[in-house]
Design a protein around this motif. Structure first.
Motif, PDB file in Angstrom:
ATOM      1  N   THR A   7      20.352  42.501  84.117  1.00 61.48           N
ATOM      2  CA  THR A   7      20.316  43.288  83.488  1.00 61.48           C
ATOM      3  C   THR A   7      21.630  43.219  82.214  1.00 61.48           C
ATOM      4  O   THR A   7      22.026  42.319  82.538  1.00 61.48           O
ATOM      5  N   TYR A   8      21.917  43.313  81.003  1.00 63.75           N
ATOM      6  CA  TYR A   8      22.738  42.964  80.013  1.00 63.75           C
ATOM      7  C   TYR A   8      23.327  44.115  79.352  1.00 63.75           C
ATOM      8  O   TYR A   8      22.698  44.893  79.039  1.00 63.75           O
ATOM      9  N   PRO A   9      24.665  44.396  79.220  1.00 65.08           N
ATOM     10  CA  PRO A   9      25.775  43.856  80.087  1.00 65.08           C
ATOM     11  C   PRO A   9      26.579  44.159  80.803  1.00 65.08           C
ATOM     12  O   PRO A   9      27.106  43.884  81.314  1.00 65.08           O
ATOM     13  N   GLY A  10      25.685  44.653  82.016  1.00 64.50           N
ATOM     14  CA  GLY A  10      25.716  46.122  82.777  1.00 64.50           C
ATOM     15  C   GLY A  10      26.682  47.087  82.489  1.00 64.50           C
ATOM     16  O   GLY A  10      26.787  47.381  81.045  1.00 64.50           O
ATOM     17  N   LYS A  11      27.491  47.997  83.298  1.00 65.41           N
ATOM     18  CA  LYS A  11      28.499  49.099  82.606  1.00 65.41           C
ATOM     19  C   LYS A  11      28.906  48.809  81.927  1.00 65.41           C
ATOM     20  O   LYS A  11      30.035  48.221  82.626  1.00 65.41           O
ATOM     21  N   MET A  12      29.186  49.583  80.627  1.00 65.38           N
ATOM     22  CA  MET A  12      30.495  49.300  80.132  1.00 65.38           C
ATOM     23  C   MET A  12      30.845  50.585  79.515  1.00 65.38           C
ATOM     24  O   MET A  12      30.260  51.426  79.620  1.00 65.38           O
ATOM     25  N   ASN A  13      32.100  51.211  80.006  1.00 70.84           N
ATOM     26  CA  ASN A  13      32.482  52.478  79.343  1.00 70.84           C
ATOM     27  C   ASN A  13      32.747  51.388  77.713  1.00 70.84           C
ATOM     28  O   ASN A  13      34.496  50.986  77.539  1.00 70.84           O
ATOM     29  N   TRP A  28      18.714  39.839  94.614  1.00 71.41           N
ATOM     30  CA  TRP A  28      19.625  39.485  93.664  1.00 71.41           C
ATOM     31  C   TRP A  28      19.275  40.750  92.491  1.00 71.41           C
ATOM     32  O   TRP A  28      18.621  41.045  92.053  1.00 71.41           O
ATOM     33  N   HIS A  29      20.492  40.809  92.263  1.00 71.55           N
ATOM     34  CA  HIS A  29      21.172  41.316  90.940  1.00 71.55           C
ATOM     35  C   HIS A  29      22.026  41.145  90.039  1.00 71.55           C
ATOM     36  O   HIS A  29      23.040  40.454  90.653  1.00 71.55           O
ATOM     37  N   MET A  30      22.361  41.273  89.033  1.00 64.51           N
ATOM     38  CA  MET A  30      23.306  40.894  87.939  1.00 64.51           C
ATOM     39  C   MET A  30      22.904  41.684  86.849  1.00 64.51           C
ATOM     40  O   MET A  30      22.759  42.058  86.118  1.00 64.51           O
ATOM     41  N   GLY A  31      24.351  42.539  86.298  1.00 63.51           N
ATOM     42  CA  GLY A  31      24.802  42.702  84.997  1.00 63.51           C
ATOM     43  C   GLY A  31      26.264  42.254  84.485  1.00 63.51           C
ATOM     44  O   GLY A  31      27.245  42.533  85.046  1.00 63.51           O
ATOM     45  N   ALA A  32      25.689  41.199  83.495  1.00 65.65           N
ATOM     46  CA  ALA A  32      27.209  40.556  83.172  1.00 65.65           C
ATOM     47  C   ALA A  32      27.476  40.275  81.747  1.00 65.65           C
ATOM     48  O   ALA A  32      26.393  40.150  81.047  1.00 65.65           O
ATOM     49  N   MET A  33      28.649  40.373  81.091  1.00 62.94           N
ATOM     50  CA  MET A  33      28.381  40.614  80.002  1.00 62.94           C
ATOM     51  C   MET A  33      28.713  38.860  79.296  1.00 62.94           C
ATOM     52  O   MET A  33      28.515  38.140  78.175  1.00 62.94           O
ATOM     53  N   GLU A  34      29.171  37.829  80.284  1.00 62.64           N
ATOM     54  CA  GLU A  34      29.908  36.477  79.961  1.00 62.64           C
ATOM     55  C   GLU A  34      27.798  35.622  80.467  1.00 62.64           C
ATOM     56  O   GLU A  34      27.893  34.984  80.967  1.00 62.64           O
ATOM     57  N   GLN A  35      27.340  36.007  79.299  1.00 61.44           N
ATOM     58  CA  GLN A  35      25.680  35.436  79.645  1.00 61.44           C
ATOM     59  C   GLN A  35      25.847  34.669  77.958  1.00 61.44           C
ATOM     60  O   GLN A  35      26.402  35.529  76.775  1.00 61.44           O
ATOM     61  N   PRO A  36      24.780  33.946  77.565  1.00 58.54           N
ATOM     62  CA  PRO A  36      24.758  33.254  75.914  1.00 58.54           C
ATOM     63  C   PRO A  36      24.986  34.747  74.663  1.00 58.54           C
ATOM     64  O   PRO A  36      25.122  35.185  73.827  1.00 58.54           O
ATOM     65  N   ALA A  37      23.706  35.495  75.489  1.00 59.56           N
ATOM     66  CA  ALA A  37      23.359  36.711  74.316  1.00 59.56           C
ATOM     67  C   ALA A  37      22.430  37.965  75.223  1.00 59.56           C
ATOM     68  O   ALA A  37      21.858  37.323  76.930  1.00 59.56           O
ATOM     69  N   GLN A  38      21.799  38.833  74.980  1.00 59.31           N
ATOM     70  CA  GLN A  38      20.991  39.935  75.442  1.00 59.31           C
ATOM     71  C   GLN A  38      19.379  39.371  76.226  1.00 59.31           C
ATOM     72  O   GLN A  38      19.896  39.987  77.889  1.00 59.31           O
ATOM     73  N   LEU A  39      19.316  38.583  76.160  1.00 62.74           N
ATOM     74  CA  LEU A  39      17.505  37.955  76.167  1.00 62.74           C
ATOM     75  C   LEU A  39      17.831  37.333  77.544  1.00 62.74           C
ATOM     76  O   LEU A  39      17.726  36.514  78.026  1.00 62.74           O
ATOM     77  N   SER A  40      19.924  36.485  78.039  1.00 62.74           N
ATOM     78  CA  SER A  40      19.920  36.014  79.058  1.00 62.74           C
ATOM     79  C   SER A  40      20.051  36.095  79.765  1.00 62.74           C
ATOM     80  O   SER A  40      19.331  35.980  80.790  1.00 62.74           O
TER      81      SER A  40
END
Length: 394
Positions: A56-62, A85-97
């Protein structure tokens, strides 16, 4: 050991799903995500026990807008997914990353079927800040926001507007031309049942020109609308296609770039670098593209994608869309056929991939483009960060 045939080493989108789209929906965002997952699984002909990855993008954020209330781990837990394998992170180029990383995972054999999702609850979150925005209020600013918040430039609209104004000054972009992005989105949204909570009547140029300004030169209709929804895309390995029943769509190429994440003094939006890079990774060209699904958090962004991907020369985006004929559903480059974010709600990037697949499968219903579309481009971001997918129905 003999290598696999080329198509078995590719990554494919095999299922897409979307929850109800609305404003201040009473349904919990995690349940909206489950709704979208179930629809995507049914679409692909898969079951939950076949899913072995979640991205997912960007992962859980408050955040102050309940920007991202659902984590990949939340979905794994509630659905009992056995994830490799799973991942949620903001530090990617953009949402579709997130879809791009999933494609890498299945190509490397880490996973076979991956759920990629983006859940937004910005309208509902602001209606219930105690539950969804706890801890968001801060007494101090730091990082990039220290240069913008003191001037009340907290929205990306403020930053995007500066680049739009420069484009007008340098290349002659007019508001009448810019308005065609919002008008086209409105017209397409009227043919999209899921957009009915967002767009209730078709936008006219007169209404657009009379709308209040938000940040010059962007008016109210140049800005997407907070909404609540979840969108899911399932990415599968080429050697796992015998397990799915849907028509697969190949991820033919992808690209992404980041230029000074903070927006500080970025000379050109990342759409230009990302767009040029995409064509280096494929034999397809702009002439092969049947539909474009371009990120339109603000109406100016699709213009940068048109130019960045080479559908027109730099500075010619306004003239390319003038009058709206070229980008209409029956035009030479049907754009944002589901309404985009301006017409169908702020789905934050994933709606463009969902629609690209829908069009390539011929399942667009009233909004389906004519002919037999085989190639689509879907993008996300476009400011200091951007990501693009080239999708093909082989």
């Amino acid at each position: 050991m003999a290598s696999k045939p080329a198509h078995l080493r590719e990554a494919y989108i095999t299922g897409v799903g979307q929850s109800e789209v609305g404003v201040r929906l009473p349904r919990h965002p995690l349940l909206l995500t489950v709704d979208a997952v179930r629809e995507a699984l049914d679409d692909a002909g898969l079951t939950l026990d076949q899913i072995d990855g979640v991205f997912t993008y960007p992962g859980k954020m408050n955040g102050y807008t309940a920007f991202s209330p659902v984590a990949s781990e939340d979905l794994i837990e509630v659905l009992g997914i056995k994830s490799k394998w799973h991942m949620g992170a903001m530090e990617q180029p953009a949402q579709l990353s997130a879809i791009g990383v999933a494609a890498m995972a299945v190509k490397q054999g880490l996973c076979r079927h991956v759920i990629c999702f983006r859940t937004v609850y910005e309208a509902g979150g602001m209606a219930d800040p105690a539950q969804y925005m706890a801890g968001a209020k801060q007494d101090k600013v730091s990082g990039a926001s220290q240069w913008t918040s003191p001037f009340w430039a907290t929205s990306a609209a403020c930053w995007t507007a500066q680049y739009a104004a420069r484009h007008m000054h340098r290349y002659g972009l007019t508001r009448e031309q810019l308005g065609q992005i919002a008008i086209n989105g409105s017209k397409n949204a009227m043919a999209n049942p899921r957009a009915r909570a967002i767009t209730k009547e078709e936008l006219t140029l007169d209404k657009y020109m009379a709308a209040r300004m938000i940040t010059t030169p962007l008016c109210l209709y140049d800005c997407d609308r907070f909404s609540d929804a979840s969108t899911v895309v399932i990415v599968s390995a080429g050697d796992a296609l015998d397990e799915v029943s849907a028509k697969p769509v190949r991820i033919a190429a992808m690209s992404g770039s980041v230029d000074r994440y903070s927006w500080d003094q970025v000379e050109e939006f990342a759409a230009y670098e990302t767009g040029a890079d995409l064509w280096k990774r494929t034999d397809y060209t702009t002439a092969d593209v049947d539909t474009a699904q371009f990120y339109d958090g603000f109406a100016f962004l699709p213009i940068t994608w048109l130019e960045g991907l080479g559908f027109c020369e730099k500075g010619e985006g306004g003239r390319f869309i003038e009058g709206g004929r070229r980008i209409a559903r029956d035009g030479e480059l049907p754009l944002n056929t589901f309404g985009g974010q301006l017409g169908a709600g702020r789905l934050h990037g994933f709606g463009f991939a969902h629609e690209a697949v829908t069009q390539l499968r011929g399942k667009g219903g009233e909004r389906q483009i004519a002919g037999d579309p085989k190639v689509a481009v879907a993008t996300s971001g476009g400011g200091p960060m951007a990501a693009a997918l080239l999708l093909a129905r082989d």
